[in-house]
Design an enzyme around this catalytic site. Structure first.
Site, mmCIF file in Angstrom:
data_model
loop_
_atom_site.group_PDB
_atom_site.id
_atom_site.type_symbol
_atom_site.label_atom_id
_atom_site.label_comp_id
_atom_site.label_asym_id
_atom_site.label_seq_id
_atom_site.Cartn_x
_atom_site.Cartn_y
_atom_site.Cartn_z
ATOM 1 N N ASP A 1 -15.296 -4.363 -4.308
ATOM 2 C CA ASP A 1 -15.015 -3.319 -3.324
ATOM 3 C C ASP A 1 -13.857 -2.411 -3.755
ATOM 4 O OD1 ASP A 1 -16.969 -3.799 -1.513
ATOM 5 O OD2 ASP A 1 -15.714 -4.940 -0.127
ATOM 6 N N LYS B 1 -17.295 1.527 -0.843
ATOM 7 C CA LYS B 1 -17.978 2.130 0.297
ATOM 8 C C LYS B 1 -17.669 3.619 0.365
ATOM 9 C CE LYS B 1 -16.913 -1.999 2.814
ATOM 10 N NZ LYS B 1 -15.954 -2.432 3.819
ATOM 11 N N MET C 1 -7.490 -1.261 10.159
ATOM 12 C CA MET C 1 -8.268 -0.011 10.213
ATOM 13 C C MET C 1 -7.914 0.815 11.447
ATOM 14 S SD MET C 1 -11.964 -1.622 9.143
ATOM 15 C CE MET C 1 -11.792 -3.096 10.148
#
Ligand SMILES: C[S@@+](CC[C@H](N)C(=O)[O-])C[C@H]1O[C@@H](n2cnc3c(N)ncnc32)[C@H](O)[C@@H]1O
Length: 256
Positions: free
Chosen positions: A43, A65, A180
């Protein structure tokens, strides 16, 4: 798993947590698996020094992503792992922090198990504990906090079920750690304030925690949104909320 399914695969998939960034926080077990990996699908938040631990002969695939393509890429990534397990012995899915903490590791593991692939999780140190720790903020402390809640600040568009119950969280524990949360910070601050949290509640934002780029922004529920706007403080960052943040002033001086 039935016989037909198990015969399809020669390999095993390891869901490995890379920790929050400092390569010294990678687990010994995870490092050992990287050293003998045949394929590693990693990632975006995995640090370059950890990528250097990968067997030089291994195939390395960046599954980073991209905004707006989240769900499609997730399916593609799982499908890729399933395909690789048909021909490769050690297939690693390397994720930032801990794979099961806001990392979709649970979803990926479920899909792999359903496909009949042998799979094992190797936990990592999550950024919600490590980033505050490197900023001198213990998430619990006998004098200030007997409980901590880890919560996503990215709950929009029905992505998380159940949705975050900010009212309950405001009153449920002394420390709140938000992942987040930067893009949604004014909403989160508004929810916690209307739930009755004092405007003087201390807040710390820690970005790129445990890396040489680590930066902190310390304020209160009343001030933090304006501070972010004024400084341009950006993701990826953890927000720690509660009186433990006051320890930053003492403990951050510990390392000389
Ligand atoms: C998709 S979540 C993955 C969390 C990861 N599984 C973990 O256990 O740390 C990504 C969020 O984790 C947080 N994060 C990850 N690494 C970080 C770091 N080094 N410093 C601060 N926050 C970090 C940020 O809130 C970021 O937006």
């Amino acid at each position: 798993m039935n016989n037909e399914q198990s015969q399809k695969y020669v390999g095993k998939v390891y869901l490995v947590g890379a920790g929050p960034g400092d390569p010294g926080l990678m687990t010994l077990k995870g490092k050992g698996i990287l050293e003998c990996a045949d394929v590693v699908v990693y990632d975006a938040l995995v640090s370059p020094q950890i990528l250097l631990m990968i067997n030089p002969q291994a195939e390395k695939i960046d599954a980073g992503k991209r905004m707006g393509r989240h769900s499609l890429l997730q399916e593609e990534t799982t499908q890729l792992l399933i395909e690789k397990a048909k021909t490769q012995a050690v297939v690693v899915r390397l994720k930032g922090g801990d794979p099961f903490v806001f990392g979709r590791g649970g979803e990926e593991m479920e899909d792999l198990v359903k496909a009949g692939v042998s799979v094992e999780v190797v936990p990592g140190i999550t950024s919600g504990i490590a980033a505050p720790a490197y900023a001198g903020i213990p998430v619990t402390h006998r004098g200030y906090s007997s409980s901590v809640t880890f919560v996503t600040g990215h709950e929009g568009a029905g992505k998380y079920r159940p949705a975050v119950n900010w009212q309950a969280i405001a009153h449920g524990s002394e420390t709140i750690v938000v992942y987040m949360g930067i893009h949604n910070l004014s909403h989160i601050v508004g929810e916690l304030s209307s739930a009755g949290l004092s405007q003087q509640t201390p807040v710390a934002l820690i970005r790129w925690g445990t890396t040489p780029q680590q930066e902190e922004l310390i304020g209160t529920l009343e001030t933090i949104v304006a501070q972010v706007e004024a400084t341009g403080f950006s993701a990826p960052a953890i927000a720690a909320i509660g009186n433990v943040v006051n320890l930053h002033g003492i403990l951050a001086k510990g390392e000389k």
